[in-house]
Scaffold this active site. Structure first.
Site, PDB file in Angstrom:
ATOM      1  N   GLU A  55       0.818  -1.205   0.000  1.00  0.00           N
ATOM      2  CA  GLU A  55       0.000   0.000   0.000  1.00  0.00           C
ATOM      3  C   GLU A  55       0.856   1.262   0.000  1.00  0.00           C
ATOM      4  OE1 GLU A  55      -3.620  -1.692   2.832  1.00  0.00           O
ATOM      5  OE2 GLU A  55      -2.311  -0.103   3.550  1.00  0.00           O
ATOM      6  N   CYS A  99       2.921   8.519   1.669  1.00  0.00           N
ATOM      7  CA  CYS A  99       3.349   7.570   2.689  1.00  0.00           C
ATOM      8  C   CYS A  99       3.606   6.245   1.979  1.00  0.00           C
ATOM      9  CB  CYS A  99       2.264   7.418   3.757  1.00  0.00           C
ATOM     10  SG  CYS A  99       2.669   6.224   5.049  1.00  0.00           S
ATOM     11  N   CYS A 101       4.847  -6.981   7.915  1.00  0.00           N
ATOM     12  CA  CYS A 101       5.745  -6.508   8.968  1.00  0.00           C
ATOM     13  C   CYS A 101       5.829  -7.584  10.040  1.00  0.00           C
ATOM     14  CB  CYS A 101       5.224  -5.206   9.570  1.00  0.00           C
ATOM     15  SG  CYS A 101       6.310  -4.473  10.817  1.00  0.00           S
ATOM     16  N   CYS A 114       3.245  -4.752  16.391  1.00  0.00           N
ATOM     17  CA  CYS A 114       2.556  -3.691  17.135  1.00  0.00           C
ATOM     18  C   CYS A 114       1.045  -3.955  17.115  1.00  0.00           C
ATOM     19  CB  CYS A 114       2.870  -2.325  16.534  1.00  0.00           C
ATOM     20  SG  CYS A 114       4.630  -1.911  16.601  1.00  0.00           S
ATOM     21  N   CYS A 117      -1.672  -1.988  14.880  1.00  0.00           N
ATOM     22  CA  CYS A 117      -1.355  -1.789  13.466  1.00  0.00           C
ATOM     23  C   CYS A 117      -1.794  -2.987  12.629  1.00  0.00           C
ATOM     24  CB  CYS A 117       0.149  -1.557  13.304  1.00  0.00           C
ATOM     25  SG  CYS A 117       0.669  -1.303  11.596  1.00  0.00           S
ATOM     26  N   GLY A 166       5.474  -2.088   7.193  1.00  0.00           N
ATOM     27  CA  GLY A 166       6.867  -2.459   7.385  1.00  0.00           C
ATOM     28  C   GLY A 166       7.597  -1.566   8.372  1.00  0.00           C
ATOM     29  N   SER A 202       8.105   5.758  17.160  1.00  0.00           N
ATOM     30  CA  SER A 202       6.812   5.304  17.660  1.00  0.00           C
ATOM     31  C   SER A 202       6.984   4.967  19.143  1.00  0.00           C
ATOM     32  CB  SER A 202       6.337   4.071  16.881  1.00  0.00           C
ATOM     33  OG  SER A 202       6.088   4.403  15.532  1.00  0.00           O
ATOM     34  N   LEU A 203       6.577   5.899  20.001  1.00  0.00           N
ATOM     35  CA  LEU A 203       6.788   5.729  21.444  1.00  0.00           C
ATOM     36  C   LEU A 203       5.544   5.112  22.094  1.00  0.00           C
ATOM     37  CD1 LEU A 203       9.112   6.254  23.376  1.00  0.00           C
ATOM     38  CD2 LEU A 203       8.067   8.456  23.939  1.00  0.00           C
ATOM     39  N   HIS A 204       4.418   5.814  22.021  1.00  0.00           N
ATOM     40  CA  HIS A 204       3.093   5.288  22.376  1.00  0.00           C
ATOM     41  C   HIS A 204       2.870   4.957  23.853  1.00  0.00           C
ATOM     42  CE1 HIS A 204       2.672   5.347  18.129  1.00  0.00           C
ATOM     43  NE2 HIS A 204       3.291   4.213  17.903  1.00  0.00           N
ATOM     44  N   ASN A 210      -6.356   4.542  15.097  1.00  0.00           N
ATOM     45  CA  ASN A 210      -7.329   4.183  14.069  1.00  0.00           C
ATOM     46  C   ASN A 210      -7.760   2.744  14.333  1.00  0.00           C
ATOM     47  OD1 ASN A 210      -8.850   4.009  11.707  1.00  0.00           O
ATOM     48  ND2 ASN A 210      -7.381   5.238  10.558  1.00  0.00           N
ATOM     49  N   CYS A 220      -2.290   2.406   7.675  1.00  0.00           N
ATOM     50  CA  CYS A 220      -1.420   1.468   6.969  1.00  0.00           C
ATOM     51  C   CYS A 220      -1.828   0.025   7.244  1.00  0.00           C
ATOM     52  CB  CYS A 220       0.038   1.700   7.336  1.00  0.00           C
ATOM     53  SG  CYS A 220       0.426   1.540   9.079  1.00  0.00           S
TER      54      CYS A 220
END
Length: 352
Positions: free
Chosen positions: A94, A107, A114, A118, A121, A161, A216-218, A292, A335
């Site tokens: 994508e 993007c 991947c 996570c 995702c 990825g 990407s901390l989150h 999302n 994604c």
């Protein structure tokens, strides 16, 4: 039979060396490079200022990698375009084209699937199929510019990825896309997003590139982060932040911290304060992302009131924070979502 070499993945100097090895003059490399990266031809016989003999020799030994455009969805909300491409070997990937007041952004994916796992995702649900080559990444940009008739001014490596899990190909892509003989895009207009592969962040820093590093901390603590991101079991937040300081020291480039807000998990003002305490002293920007939701997980997006309160608390600590504008929500814009739907159906998507 010897496999043909991917000529679009050679940088300018490598292409000169290839020409010399073939007994050709070095200037042929410049001609071929411009055909590939400016004119963007798909066949060697379109390189009309080369002799027929050279074109035949190139065709025998090299291939020009292209992507097959399988599907494109266009958002009725904001005009965002979600592309589904088929790469060599049959996998689908994508890319997303987004229009902003400051220019057009794309993007791109760096892997088909991947393996980072996570939990919020969709890209990781089916695991990793294969790494993308540098030319696979280039072609996402080239095909989208061709399809839209518009120039891309910003690139984000934030699709399917983990870019630093495909380090060599990603670095080659960065070199090619910023080459003055080709697209000549400023590295300052490129953002690379990583879940935090500490040794690779340091290796990237040592290269002195001028791209923006987005982490990407989150979460503001290791336990919460481990719930969201398996990589946190290997590298602690402290180790990731040390790598970020190293990156800034080497490049002078401000770090972006991405923080996906999940209702009831990491979105309280107390979490916001702990986050601010963590990154204090680092030249950084925090990008807040209302998560999302994906069907396969039970994560719920934070309410707007909680998002605003979180942002306010971070800013009270004199740390710059923004809330990412949602793009293409009506077309599976996050994604991995469109690709995952196609894979679940196990059917051919229509050709456009």
């Amino acid at each position: 039979m010897t496999e043909k070499k991917d000529i679009k993945a050679y940088n300018y100097i490598e292409l000169e060396q290839e020409m010399k090895a073939m007994g050709e003059k070095a200037f042929r490399a410049k001609q071929i490079y411009q055909w590939l990266h400016i004119e963007r031809v798909e066949r060697f016989d379109e390189m009309t200022n080369l002799s027929k003999a050279l074109r035949e020799k190139l065709s025998e030994n090299y291939k020009i990698n292209t992507l097959e455009k399988v599907d494109v969805l266009i958002s009725k909300i904001d005009g965002t375009r979600k592309y589904l491409f088929r790469i060599e070997g049959g996998s689908v990937i994508e890319s997303v084209f987004m229009k902003y007041h400051h220019g057009n952004s794309v993007c791109i994916s760096t892997q088909s699937g991947c393996r980072m796992g996570c939990r919020f995702c969709a890209s990781t649900l089916n695991g990793l199929e294969r790494n993308l080559t540098a030319s696979d990444m280039l072609e996402q940009i080239y095909e989208i510019e061709k399809d839209t008739g518009e120039k891309v001014s910003n690139i984000v490596l934030m699709g399917s990825g983990e870019p630093l899990d495909n380090f060599d190909n990603v670095v080659k892509f960065l070199e090619l896309i910023s080459d003055k003989n080709g697209k000549n895009l400023s590295q300052r207009n490129i953002t690379l997003s990583t879940c935090g592969l500490v040794p690779k962040i340091k290796e990237l820093a040592d290269m002195g590139l001028q791209i923006t590093l987005a982490i990407s901390l989150h979460a503001s603590n290791d336990e919460t982060r481990k719930q969201l991101m398996p990589i946190a079991k290997k590298y602690s937040i402290a180790e990731v932040l040390d790598a970020c300081r190293y990156y800034f020291d080497k490049t002078g480039r401000r770090i972006t911290f991405e923080y996906s807000l999940v209702s009831g998990v990491n979105d309280t003002v107390e979490e916001a304060q702990r986050l601010a305490d963590l990154v204090k002293g680092i030249n950084c920007h925090i990008n807040l992302i209302p998560v999302n939701p994906i069907k396969e997980r039970d994560f719920v997006q934070s309410e707007n009131k909680a998002v605003q309160a979180f942002k306010s608390r971070v800013e009270k600590n004199k740390i710059n924070a923004t809330i990412r504008r949602e793009m293409g929500r009506d077309i599976n814009g996050a994604c991995g979502q469109l690709r995952n739907e196609v894979m679940k159906k196990g059917e051919e998507v229509r050709n456009v």
